[in-house]
Design an enzyme around this catalytic site. Structure first.
Site, short mmCIF file in Angstrom:
data_model
loop_
_atom_site.label_atom_id
_atom_site.label_comp_id
_atom_site.label_asym_id
_atom_site.label_seq_id
_atom_site.Cartn_x
_atom_site.Cartn_y
_atom_site.Cartn_z
N LYS A 1 -16.07 -4.51 -45.17
CA LYS A 1 -16.33 -3.14 -45.52
C LYS A 1 -17.38 -2.52 -44.68
O LYS A 1 -18.39 -3.42 -44.30
CB LYS A 1 -16.74 -3.02 -46.75
CG LYS A 1 -15.65 -3.58 -47.70
CD LYS A 1 -15.79 -3.56 -49.38
CE LYS A 1 -14.92 -4.26 -50.01
NZ LYS A 1 -15.33 -4.26 -51.48
N SER B 1 -12.48 -7.55 -52.99
CA SER B 1 -13.96 -7.84 -52.98
C SER B 1 -14.40 -8.87 -51.74
O SER B 1 -13.57 -9.81 -51.33
CB SER B 1 -14.26 -8.49 -54.18
OG SER B 1 -15.57 -9.18 -54.20
N ALA B 2 -15.48 -8.56 -51.07
CA ALA B 2 -16.09 -9.28 -49.99
C ALA B 2 -16.20 -10.59 -50.54
O ALA B 2 -16.53 -11.46 -49.72
CB ALA B 2 -17.07 -8.49 -49.35
N LYS C 1 -24.91 -3.81 -50.31
CA LYS C 1 -23.57 -3.63 -51.42
C LYS C 1 -22.29 -3.69 -50.67
O LYS C 1 -22.17 -2.91 -49.83
CB LYS C 1 -23.84 -2.60 -52.24
CG LYS C 1 -24.93 -2.68 -53.29
CD LYS C 1 -24.90 -1.71 -54.42
CE LYS C 1 -25.78 -1.85 -55.58
NZ LYS C 1 -26.13 -0.75 -56.49
N THR D 1 -22.56 -8.31 -61.38
CA THR D 1 -22.94 -9.29 -60.40
C THR D 1 -23.80 -8.52 -59.44
O THR D 1 -24.70 -9.23 -58.63
CB THR D 1 -22.02 -10.18 -59.99
OG1 THR D 1 -20.99 -9.43 -59.71
CG2 THR D 1 -21.61 -11.33 -60.84
N ASP E 1 -13.05 -3.13 -56.39
CA ASP E 1 -14.15 -4.00 -55.85
C ASP E 1 -14.63 -4.91 -57.18
O ASP E 1 -14.09 -4.60 -58.33
CB ASP E 1 -15.16 -3.04 -55.51
CG ASP E 1 -16.50 -3.80 -55.23
OD1 ASP E 1 -16.34 -4.93 -54.73
OD2 ASP E 1 -17.50 -3.24 -55.57
N LEU E 2 -15.27 -5.90 -57.04
CA LEU E 2 -15.59 -6.71 -58.31
C LEU E 2 -17.25 -6.49 -58.55
O LEU E 2 -17.52 -5.98 -59.62
CB LEU E 2 -15.30 -8.25 -57.63
CG LEU E 2 -16.08 -9.21 -58.87
CD1 LEU E 2 -15.10 -9.17 -60.15
CD2 LEU E 2 -15.94 -10.70 -58.08
N ASP E 3 -18.00 -6.78 -57.68
CA ASP E 3 -19.53 -6.74 -58.00
C ASP E 3 -19.97 -5.16 -58.28
O ASP E 3 -19.89 -4.50 -57.20
CB ASP E 3 -20.34 -7.27 -56.62
CG ASP E 3 -19.99 -8.81 -56.37
OD1 ASP E 3 -20.03 -9.69 -57.42
OD2 ASP E 3 -19.45 -9.01 -55.41
N GLU F 1 -14.94 1.56 -56.19
CA GLU F 1 -15.99 0.78 -55.64
C GLU F 1 -17.32 1.51 -56.05
O GLU F 1 -17.54 2.61 -56.44
CB GLU F 1 -16.05 1.39 -54.16
CG GLU F 1 -15.21 0.40 -53.00
CD GLU F 1 -16.21 -0.82 -53.02
OE1 GLU F 1 -17.35 -0.76 -53.54
OE2 GLU F 1 -15.85 -1.75 -52.14
N ASP F 2 -18.42 0.75 -55.89
CA ASP F 2 -20.05 1.03 -56.24
C ASP F 2 -20.83 1.10 -55.35
O ASP F 2 -22.04 1.52 -55.24
CB ASP F 2 -20.47 0.02 -57.43
CG ASP F 2 -20.70 -1.32 -56.82
OD1 ASP F 2 -20.03 -1.80 -56.00
OD2 ASP F 2 -21.92 -1.97 -56.88
C1 G6P Z 1 -19.66 -8.21 -52.32
C2 G6P Z 1 -21.04 -8.07 -52.72
C3 G6P Z 1 -22.18 -8.34 -51.88
C4 G6P Z 1 -21.90 -9.62 -51.25
C5 G6P Z 1 -20.48 -10.01 -50.79
C6 G6P Z 1 -20.33 -11.29 -50.62
O1 G6P Z 1 -19.30 -7.23 -51.38
O2 G6P Z 1 -21.16 -6.79 -53.11
O3 G6P Z 1 -23.50 -8.11 -52.15
O4 G6P Z 1 -22.71 -10.04 -50.53
O5 G6P Z 1 -19.62 -9.52 -52.12
O6 G6P Z 1 -20.32 -12.08 -51.77
P1 G6P Z 1 -20.46 -13.78 -51.44
O7 G6P Z 1 -20.21 -14.23 -53.05
O8 G6P Z 1 -19.29 -14.20 -50.75
O9 G6P Z 1 -21.63 -14.25 -50.96
MG MG Z 2 -19.53 -3.74 -55.31
#
Ligand code: G6P
Ligand code: MG
Length: 221
Positions: free
Chosen positions: A145, A114-115, A43, A15, A7-9, A169-170
């Site tokens: 997710k 990552s989403a 999240k 972020t 996962d990224l954020d 993942e977080d």
């Molecule tokens: C991740 C983050 C979410 C965020 C989603 C979409 O999953 O954890 O908080 O809403 O990405 O991100 P975006 O940058 O496409 O709005």
């Molecule tokens: Mg995350």
């Protein structure tokens, strides 16, 4: 263990806190309070689904047209983009660079699950793009997710079986997605929130190749 899907954020960089502040600002504008506890439910959740959850919290699902919702989501994203503007390699969370180097040394594949549609931009700013063998495009997925689709797509793109992957993942939704993909999961954060993970560590500094190998071997090997 043949691959690690990240996962990224909140895992590679912090972020998650910017997403929180940007949603909070939007919430204030439309009279819906977003606190840290509710933010846990956002999240890992896509932009559109996050907005829908926020509107549902304020009983305002029906209060806005589709066009108004798109405008609100775009506004949140513009604010978010100003927050990530100055990001650089100094914003990589502790232990992550060493982990990526260790995985590369051992020829373990690396994928991004990552989403976030801002994911590729952020990896560029962190100068981490070259580490990634595959980056799943969340815009091409049918379900977000906790659906396993993003992790299953990542494994398929990397050419490995889900059972040979570890997901990191977080978010609770992310840990659920990894489990539903039949992968071993490592959660970063609070054990109460991420209880379903195969293993939970309190912070990214604890993530090492050895740890991931050990968790995978104990669960699968
Ligand atoms: C991740 C983050 C979410 C965020 C989603 C979409 O999953 O954890 O908080 O809403 O990405 O991100 P975006 O940058 O496409 O709005
Ligand atoms: Mg995350």
């Amino acid at each position: 263990m043949k691959a690690v899907l990240f996962d990224l954020d909140g895992v590679i960089t912090d972020t998650a806190v910017y997403h929180y502040h940007a949603w909070k600002a939007l919430g204030e504008k439309i009279g819906i309070e977003i606190d840290e506890e509710f933010n846990e439910e956002l999240k890992g959740v896509s932009r559109t689904d996050s907005l829908n959850r926020i509107l549902a919290k304020g009983n305002k699902e029906e209060a806005y047209s589709q066009t108004e919702k798109e405008t609100m989501a775009a506004e949140k994203n513009e604010l978010y983009k100003t927050m990530i503007e100055e990001m650089s390699p100094k914003d990589i969370l502790p232990g992550i660079k060493a982990l990526l180097d260790g995985l590369k040394e051992r020829n373990i594949l690396i994928g991004l699950a990552s989403a976030s549609q801002n994911g590729p931009t952020i990896l560029e700013k962190l100068q981490l793009t070259d580490y990634f063998d595959e980056i799943v495009d969340p815009a091409k997925l049918k379900a977000g997710k906790p659906d396993p689709e993003i992790f299953l797509t990542g494994a398929k793109d990397l050419g490995v079986k889900p059972q040979d992957c570890v997901g990191v993942e977080d978010a609770a939704a992310g840990v659920e997605a990894i489990a539903a993909a039949d992968m071993v999961s490592v959660g970063v954060g609070d054990a109460d929130t991420l209880g379903k993970a195969t293993k939970v560590v309190p912070e990214t500094g604890a993530l090492t190749v050895e740890l991931l190998e050990e968790v995978w071997s104990e669960a699968v090997g």
